[in-house]
Structures are given as structure tokens and as C-alpha cells.
Design an enzyme around this catalytic site. Sequence first.
Site, PDB file in Angstrom:
ATOM      1  N   TYR A 109       0.963  -1.244  -0.095  1.00 32.24           N
ATOM      2  CA  TYR A 109       0.044   0.058  -0.022  1.00 32.24           C
ATOM      3  C   TYR A 109       0.884   1.134   0.121  1.00 32.24           C
ATOM      4  O   TYR A 109       1.916   1.295   0.655  1.00 32.24           O
ATOM      5  CB  TYR A 109      -1.093   0.020   1.296  1.00 32.24           C
ATOM      6  CG  TYR A 109      -1.592   1.479   1.560  1.00 32.24           C
ATOM      7  CD1 TYR A 109      -2.937   1.625   0.801  1.00 32.24           C
ATOM      8  CD2 TYR A 109      -1.002   2.436   2.242  1.00 32.24           C
ATOM      9  CE1 TYR A 109      -3.458   2.577   0.988  1.00 32.24           C
ATOM     10  CE2 TYR A 109      -1.716   3.497   2.460  1.00 32.24           C
ATOM     11  CZ  TYR A 109      -3.009   3.878   1.702  1.00 32.24           C
ATOM     12  OH  TYR A 109      -3.561   5.131   2.000  1.00 32.24           O
ATOM     13  N   GLU A 197      -4.120   7.532  -3.486  1.00 30.94           N
ATOM     14  CA  GLU A 197      -3.713   6.303  -2.968  1.00 30.94           C
ATOM     15  C   GLU A 197      -3.305   5.202  -4.048  1.00 30.94           C
ATOM     16  O   GLU A 197      -4.025   5.257  -5.209  1.00 30.94           O
ATOM     17  CB  GLU A 197      -4.977   5.647  -2.394  1.00 30.94           C
ATOM     18  CG  GLU A 197      -5.077   6.205  -0.857  1.00 30.94           C
ATOM     19  CD  GLU A 197      -6.333   5.421  -0.117  1.00 30.94           C
ATOM     20  OE1 GLU A 197      -6.252   5.278   0.919  1.00 30.94           O
ATOM     21  OE2 GLU A 197      -7.420   5.093  -0.722  1.00 30.94           O
TER      22      GLU A 197
END
Length: 265
Positions: A109, A197
Site C-alpha cells: 500500500y 492512494e
Amino acid sequence: MNLHEYQAKALFKEFNMPVTESYVVDTAKKAVEVAKELSGNKWVVKAQVHAGGRGKAGGVEIVDSYESIEKFANKWLGNNLVTFQTGDKGQPVNKILIESCSDIADELYLGAVIDRASQRLVVMTSREGGMDIEEVASQSPEKIFQVAVDPIEGPNRSEALELATSLKLDSNQVSQFTNLYLGLVNLFMSKDLALLEINPLAITLEGDLLCLDAKINVDSNALYRQEEIFAMRDISQEDQREVQASEWGLSYVALEGNIGCMVNG
């Protein structure tokens, strides 16, 4: 203001962030045509809406035939996709993104957001790619690593190395991650973003980093100086009350600027 995945990835590419070869289309016929231009014999097809949870709702599929691509396009184009982030009516699917399928060894991530407490851009990363980062933060906060970017000096390689070391990347991946980190921060700052993101940030079987998904939210207060970004706006994905409010806000900003010019003049 939110961007579609295909728009976000176009910006990624502009800032030398690694993305897969892809096309965006608005008809089933074009979907099949572009798939023939992509390498490999498997593809990922993704409905483009401003909402998470597309995969669980059937809006993302891995397919291995042109017939499956055509079927997916016919199913979604012109219809609404309902996910846990949309209302009961869902959001309209006007475009589909088609990408070459990548062989994934691991998922990470990587994200960035403005920390209002410190008034700095904070870049976060974790080995828990593919998961909801809020869930990771709640259950295992020690698995999230972060650095704050100095607003005057900007990003530096030591920050990237700190994050890469926490992720236990090898020497080749550290080099790739450093370039990715610098590109991400420069994109965030130059385009007045509020959130970025990459989930997941994949490590391929060859050991390379690849941005498989992309989410971007732009600071609406800065749209008056981001004409290129504002042109990407898709009002079909927005609540019409929010559309009217934001349009009034932009008009007010423009008007206020003109008044300022007149007073100063």
C-alpha cells in the site's frame, strides 16, 4: 473533486510512476479492438466510477477471451454500478478501463494525504496492500509506516529510503521505490491534491513495482488554478446538489478575484 482511475493513471505516467499498459473505451466494440493491441492473453477490465468496492460488486474482472470482454462491456456500459460506497441507485458506468494482466508476487500500500495537525503532506506505506488502510490502521497500526514532507524543501531520497527499508525491499526495488516516491510527492504538490492512494502497489514476479490501482482526490479550493484537472471533472458521478454548490463556489472565487483586481487597480 475525484478523478477516475484512468485519469489518475494518466497523471501517474506523466510523473514517471510505473503503470500498466491500458486503454479506456466507451463501447463494447472498442473494448475488443484495444484488447487485441495489448500484450498477453489475459486482461483486467474495470468499470470506471467514483467509488471503491468495484471488485466485490462485479465491476472488476480478469478475463481471458475477447467474448468475455465484450460481455463485460455490454453488461456495464450505460448502466449503474452499486457498491458499498454508492447510494442504492449506484453510479453510471460511461467508460471501461482495459489493462494487460500482471503476474503479482506481492501487494503493498502507498498513499499520501494532508495531515491538518502538522499542515504537512504525509506519505504512508504498508505491506498490507489490497486491504482497507483504515482497517489496518485500526487493527495493526504498527504495520503502517509514514514520513512527513517538508513543504519548503520538498521530497528527498532519505525519506524514500526510510519507507523502502521499512517495507524490506531489495536494492533494485529501493531504486524503483525512490523514483516512485519522488514522482508521487511532486504530483501531489503540483496538482493540489488532497488524497492519493495506490492500493495495491504490486511487486511483479520479475521483482518490479507497478501501480495497479489509483485513487486521486483534488483539493476543490485549488481548482481555479488547475484548469487541466478541472477539465477532467465528471459531473455524472456527483450529487447534483454538490455540483451546484461547487459551481457557485468557483464562480464566487472568480468574482472575488475580479473584485480584487478592480480594487487593486
